[in-house]
Design a protein around this motif. Structure first.
Motif, PDB file in Angstrom:
ATOM      1  N   SER A 328       0.849  -1.189   0.000  1.00  0.00           N
ATOM      2  CA  SER A 328       0.000   0.000   0.000  1.00  0.00           C
ATOM      3  C   SER A 328       0.884   1.238   0.000  1.00  0.00           C
ATOM      4  CB  SER A 328      -0.907   0.022   1.239  1.00  0.00           C
ATOM      5  OG  SER A 328      -1.756  -1.116   1.263  1.00  0.00           O
ATOM      6  N   VAL A 330       0.941   5.322   0.299  1.00  0.00           N
ATOM      7  CA  VAL A 330       0.229   6.525   0.718  1.00  0.00           C
ATOM      8  C   VAL A 330       0.994   7.731   0.182  1.00  0.00           C
ATOM      9  CG1 VAL A 330      -0.691   7.856   2.640  1.00  0.00           C
ATOM     10  CG2 VAL A 330      -0.528   5.356   2.818  1.00  0.00           C
ATOM     11  N   ASP A 402      -7.552   0.227   6.421  1.00  0.00           N
ATOM     12  CA  ASP A 402      -8.377   1.071   5.555  1.00  0.00           C
ATOM     13  C   ASP A 402      -7.623   2.369   5.270  1.00  0.00           C
ATOM     14  OD1 ASP A 402      -9.026   3.132   7.603  1.00  0.00           O
ATOM     15  OD2 ASP A 402     -10.127   1.483   8.540  1.00  0.00           O
ATOM     16  N   ASP A 403      -8.130   3.141   4.325  1.00  0.00           N
ATOM     17  CA  ASP A 403      -7.413   4.329   3.867  1.00  0.00           C
ATOM     18  C   ASP A 403      -7.161   5.330   4.992  1.00  0.00           C
ATOM     19  OD1 ASP A 403      -7.521   3.128   1.430  1.00  0.00           O
ATOM     20  OD2 ASP A 403      -8.721   4.684   0.440  1.00  0.00           O
ATOM     21  N   GLU A 404      -8.168   5.559   5.812  1.00  0.00           N
ATOM     22  CA  GLU A 404      -8.006   6.535   6.887  1.00  0.00           C
ATOM     23  C   GLU A 404      -6.944   6.079   7.899  1.00  0.00           C
ATOM     24  OE1 GLU A 404      -9.021   9.540   7.613  1.00  0.00           O
ATOM     25  OE2 GLU A 404     -10.175   9.822   5.783  1.00  0.00           O
ATOM     26  N   LEU A 406      -4.417   4.126   7.217  1.00  0.00           N
ATOM     27  CA  LEU A 406      -3.125   4.274   6.551  1.00  0.00           C
ATOM     28  C   LEU A 406      -2.666   5.731   6.570  1.00  0.00           C
ATOM     29  CD1 LEU A 406      -3.297   1.893   3.463  1.00  0.00           C
ATOM     30  CD2 LEU A 406      -1.575   1.858   5.263  1.00  0.00           C
ATOM     31  N   LEU A 407      -3.592   6.648   6.328  1.00  0.00           N
ATOM     32  CA  LEU A 407      -3.218   8.061   6.350  1.00  0.00           C
ATOM     33  C   LEU A 407      -2.728   8.460   7.739  1.00  0.00           C
ATOM     34  CD1 LEU A 407      -3.008  10.855   5.102  1.00  0.00           C
ATOM     35  CD2 LEU A 407      -5.418  11.220   5.715  1.00  0.00           C
ATOM     36  N   TRP A 430      -4.271  13.910  -0.771  1.00  0.00           N
ATOM     37  CA  TRP A 430      -3.630  12.623  -0.511  1.00  0.00           C
ATOM     38  C   TRP A 430      -4.352  11.517  -1.254  1.00  0.00           C
ATOM     39  CZ3 TRP A 430      -6.090   8.642   2.458  1.00  0.00           C
ATOM     40  CH2 TRP A 430      -7.319   9.020   3.012  1.00  0.00           C
ATOM     41  N   ASP A 431      -3.693  10.377  -1.388  1.00  0.00           N
ATOM     42  CA  ASP A 431      -4.298   9.226  -2.065  1.00  0.00           C
ATOM     43  C   ASP A 431      -3.621   7.953  -1.577  1.00  0.00           C
ATOM     44  OD1 ASP A 431      -6.025   7.885  -3.804  1.00  0.00           O
ATOM     45  OD2 ASP A 431      -4.625   7.981  -5.490  1.00  0.00           O
ATOM     46  N   VAL A 432      -4.359   6.853  -1.637  1.00  0.00           N
ATOM     47  CA  VAL A 432      -3.820   5.535  -1.308  1.00  0.00           C
ATOM     48  C   VAL A 432      -3.955   4.646  -2.535  1.00  0.00           C
ATOM     49  CG1 VAL A 432      -4.103   3.450   0.086  1.00  0.00           C
ATOM     50  CG2 VAL A 432      -4.339   5.698   1.149  1.00  0.00           C
ATOM     51  N   ARG A 434      -3.114   0.648  -3.802  1.00  0.00           N
ATOM     52  CA  ARG A 434      -2.744  -0.683  -3.328  1.00  0.00           C
ATOM     53  C   ARG A 434      -2.347  -1.555  -4.524  1.00  0.00           C
ATOM     54  NH1 ARG A 434      -4.927  -0.727   1.961  1.00  0.00           N
ATOM     55  NH2 ARG A 434      -6.557   0.860   2.198  1.00  0.00           N
TER      56      ARG A 434
END
Length: 489
Positions: A328, A330, A402-404, A406-407, A430-432, A434
């Motif tokens: 993943s 970020v 989840d994305d949040e 990871l952020l 921002w972006d994730v 995978r």
């Protein structure tokens, strides 16, 4: 429909004849294969299951900046990628990274990553930067490599990166230099990786030059001779790579444009469901349409390629490789002038045993690429943190955040690694992204498996199988191997 290129049909009995070659998979290896075939005068159709071309050489837009979402550089150990870029009219876009060098985060604090040649292995254990990372005892142990017989670490059929390094240079080199680099590049524990796959020619170099350090030095000199700008003396760690102005994704754009100009049919959303060997060649079924061709190239990941071919080639069933780890990425674009000074050079790798850090690597993209810094503007920075590391040979279950989450981890890790607080208020966008299985998992014994796969496929007329799981990780390996396989096929 007969002749020309195929278009999908809803009729399950529809058969499309005409293409002389079908490429299954529109990643970088599939696109290169299609170009080689078209240059050879064949009519080519490329079937890609997703809606994007290039596979892990992708792009995304964050804060109005078009950024690489996958591979963002290539190793300069060969001219494979520069040669292809020049053929596609991108020669003037090849750029070297900023000479700031990279860092490594160790349990006892950060250190500049020494000028190492291969997988973090030092060419000179007594180099001041190396000694600073290893300590006196670690440098003494590493230097014993010079006196060991060349047969140590090279006599067995297979060996892991960990075993080779620990045997010849000791635990401290492994833990403080090699593990962070291998984790950052291959997303795996070095004890799991086949050294002959991830560092081709290194064991042969030991036999030729007498020690691991000498073999590393020889490979580094060879890489310097073929790098951007030619040889220029010892380079900073992390600089044995190059990129393209605008990002590596511009290579995919150029390939796709080149293929369209050559009349290659590029079909998205076409998942290949079945491949059958026929008397005339091959029949591929995708989206209820069949394609008959005398030449078939399968450019998928290892499990996907074996799964597609094993009905026609049952011998492949026992050669299915493990899937690569879930990685993943970020990406954060931040308004943070405090980062203008590049506090950790072009980025920082994280030793696995470092407490409190979840990321395995951070790339300070605007510090690494001057063209991107110019596009972003003063005070705006692009940070990319990588998560996911394969710690067991069986593959295990990848930990998915989840994305949040990871952020939140990325903000905390970036603040710790860069020594500059990075908060949500600094965030522009921002972006994730995978990547599941995008990095081939070159477990110990994988080289022998690759040889067996290629023997099975070579015995069948009109079939070529390409991709990172066979070539090894990295654009340089994939580009060179794909072109070689197509030339031999």
């Amino acid at each position: 429909m007969r002749g020309g290129h195929a278009t999908p049909s809803s009729d399950p009995k529809a058969t499309v004849s005409g293409p002389a070659a079908v490429v299954v998979g529109g990643g970088i290896s599939g696109l290169i294969a299609a170009r080689e075939l078209a240059q050879g005068g064949l009519t080519v159709t490329v079937l890609e299951a997703s809606n994007a071309w290039g596979g892990c050489v992708g792009s995304h837009t964050v804060a109005g900046l078009r950024l690489d979402s996958g591979a963002e550089s290539f190793a300069t150990r060969s001219t494979a990628v520069p040669d292809l870029a020049r053929e596609l009219g991108l020669g003037d876009r090849i750029v070297a990274p900023h000479p700031g060098g990279a860092w490594v985060q160790l349990p006892d604090g950060p250190q500049e990553l020494p000028k190492t040649g291969v997988l973090g292995i030092p060419a000179n254990p007594w180099d001041p930067e190396v000694r600073r990372s290893l300590g006196l005892a670690g440098a003494i142990r590493a230097s014993l490599d010079r006196w060991l017989p060349a047969s140590v670490g090279t006599s067995s059929d297979v060996t892991s990166v960990s075993s080779l390094v620990r045997t010849r240079m000791g635990k401290r080199v492994l833990e403080r230099l090699v593990s962070p680099v291998v984790g950052g590049v291959h997303s795996a524990d070095p004890a799991l990786l086949d050294v002959d796959m991830v560092a081709p020619g290194l064991r042969r170099g030991i036999r030729a030059h007498g020690s691991l350090a000498a073999a590393v030095g020889a490979q580094r000199r060879a890489a310097a001779g073929s790098s951007v700008g030619g040889p220029s003396g010892p380079a900073k760690a992390g600089s044995a790579v190059a990129g393209l102005k605008g990002g590596m994704n511009t290579l995919v754009d150029a390939l796709v444009a080149d293929l369209r100009q050559r009349g290659v049919a590029l079909l998205n959303g076409q998942h290949a469901d079945e491949v059958v060997k026929t008397q005339e060649g091959w029949r591929v079924t995708a989206a209820k349409t069949t394609y008959d061709a005398g030449r078939l190239v399968v450019a998928l990941d290892g499990p996907g390629a074996v799964g597609l071919l094993e009905k026609s080639l049952p011998e492949l069933s026992g050669l299915r490789p493990a899937a690569g780890p879930l990685v993943s990425l970020v990406t954060m674009v931040v308004d943070l002038p405090q980062l203008d000074g590049r506090p950790r050079g072009t980025g920082i790798l994280v030793a696995p045993q470092t407490p409190g850090i979840k990321a395995k690597a951070l790339t300070h993209a605007t510090a690494k690429w001057d063209w991107l810094a110019d596009e972003a503007g003063p005070g705006t920075h692009v940070l990319r943190l990588s998560y996911g590391r394969r710690e067991d040979a069986g593959g295990g279950a990848d930990l998915v955040l989840d994305d949040e989450s990871l952020l939140a981890a990325a903000l905390e890790d970036a603040s710790a690694l860069l020594t500059v607080p990075v908060s949500r208020t600094d965030m522009v966008d921002w972006d994730v992204v995978r990547w599941a299985g995008a990095l081939p998992f070159a477990a110990v014994g994988h080289k022998q498996r690759v040889e067996q796969v290629r023997q099975v496929c070579a015995a069948v007329d009109g079939l070529t199988v390409v991709g990172g799981w066979l070539a090894g990780n990295g654009l340089a390996a994939v580009v060179a191997d794909t072109r070689a396989q197509l030339a031999a096929g």
